[in-house]
Design an enzyme around this catalytic site. Structure first.
Site, short mmCIF file in Angstrom:
data_model
loop_
_atom_site.label_atom_id
_atom_site.label_comp_id
_atom_site.label_asym_id
_atom_site.label_seq_id
_atom_site.Cartn_x
_atom_site.Cartn_y
_atom_site.Cartn_z
N ASP A 26 0.86 -1.19 0.00
CA ASP A 26 0.00 0.00 0.00
C ASP A 26 0.89 1.24 0.00
O ASP A 26 0.97 1.98 0.97
CB ASP A 26 -0.92 -0.04 1.23
CG ASP A 26 -1.93 1.11 1.23
OD1 ASP A 26 -2.17 1.70 0.17
OD2 ASP A 26 -2.47 1.40 2.31
C1 SPV Z 1 -7.35 1.75 3.47
O1 SPV Z 1 -8.23 0.93 3.77
O2 SPV Z 1 -6.58 1.60 2.53
C2 SPV Z 1 -7.19 2.96 4.27
C3 SPV Z 1 -7.36 2.89 5.69
O3 SPV Z 1 -6.82 3.96 3.73
S1 SPV Z 1 -5.81 2.69 6.40
O4 SPV Z 1 -5.24 1.44 5.96
O5 SPV Z 1 -6.06 2.75 7.80
O6 SPV Z 1 -4.97 3.80 5.99
MG MG Z 2 -5.79 3.60 2.03
#
Ligand code: SPV
Ligand code: MG
Length: 281
Positions: free
Chosen positions: A35
């Site tokens: 991510d």
């Molecule tokens: C996601 O679900 O990608 C989010 C929430 O942005 S978090 O992972 O808490 O950033």
């Molecule tokens: Mg996110």
């Protein structure tokens, strides 16, 4: 509820959730990426289309920081709008972003520059398309004042709602924000880390929506891991069969019976299967 593909979207719908969060983290995981903006905006758009189609629910898409500057942000927002998403959330991070729970380096975008990103999105999408501005002020280590001043600036820029995010295990940052914010715009929260806080506390704080952002993806991860290890260890699926979904359940989820009915209606009762395929009838 989080969804990261057509399957998780259909399951969330079956549990009677009324709206979905197309989670950047969960979609990245399901694609085998981190991510950290490793997946492209066009990959995100393609997954969102599957989530929208398979659930027919309103889908709020995690647009990360908009994949660049104002121009990238308005481009991805428009594409998401065209594919049937209900809205997008854009966060005040720099590109490439890093998941809010990883490490301590979460530089924030300049408030004016980010406000321009929001205005550009708002000017480019249909009126009904929701724009949620997300501030990572707490994630970046700032206090309530910074979070508030950013949220006010984003409200001025045309945001329809604010996501206030926190990585604490208690909701104290969130509640300090909501007290001072006075509900100028609807507030959306993501209680991944402060999940022990009862939902009634959020109701009292006039929070408009709670996003359960990654639990389906994490449940799938745990289940798939267990099943894979057990099949390898046991060299058989007999032991795990009672604990996994039956094929009938899967067929039911995606309405295979509708296909049989449609075939009867559109292919005609007199056609043999081979003629249906080649269309000689
Ligand atoms: C996601 O679900 O990608 C989010 C929430 O942005 S978090 O992972 O808490 O950033
Ligand atoms: Mg996110």
């Amino acid at each position: 509820m989080e969804a990261h593909d057509g399957l998780s979207a259909a399951i969330a719908k079956g549990a009677r959730f009324k709206g979905l969060w197309a989670s950047g983290l969960s979609i990245a995981c399901s694609l085998g990426y981190r991510d950290a903006n490793e997946a492209s905006w066009s990959q995100l758009v393609a997954v969102v289309e599957r989530i929208v189609d398979s659930s027919e629910l309103p889908v709020l898409v995690d647009g990360d920081s908009g994949f660049g500057n104002f121009n990238n942000a308005r481009l991805v927002a428009r594409k998401l709008c065209q594919r049937g998403a209900a809205g997008v959330a854009i966060q005040d991070s720099c590109f490439p972003k890093m998941n809010s729970f990883v490490g301590d380096r979460h530089p924030l975008a300049d408030t004016d520059e980010f406000s321009g990103r929001l205005r550009a999105v708002k000017d480019r999408v249909a009126d009904a398309f929701v724009l949620v501005a997300r501030t990572e002020a707490f994630i970046a280590g700032h206090g309530t004042d910074e979070a508030l001043s950013r949220a006010h600036a984003y409200a001025e820029a045309g945001a329809d709602a604010i996501i206030i995010h926190s990585r604490r295990s208690t909701a104290d940052e969130i509640l300090s924000f909501t007290r001072a914010w006075q509900n100028r715009l609807p507030v959306v929260i993501i209680p991944t880390k402060y999940y022990r806080t009862p939902i009634s506390v959020f109701h009292e704080a006039r929070v408009s929506a709670v996003i359960w952002a990654n639990q389906s993806m994490r449940a799938a991860t745990a289940s798939m891991r267990e099943v894979c290890h057990r099949i390898m260890a046991e060299q058989s699926t007999a032991g795990i069969e009672p604990g996994i979904a039956t094929l009938e359940e899967v067929f039911e989820l995606f309405k295979y019976d509708e296909l049989a009915r449609a075939e009867a209606e559109y292919c005609g009762p007199t056609l043999k299967p081979a003629e249906r395929i080649v269309g000689t009838g």
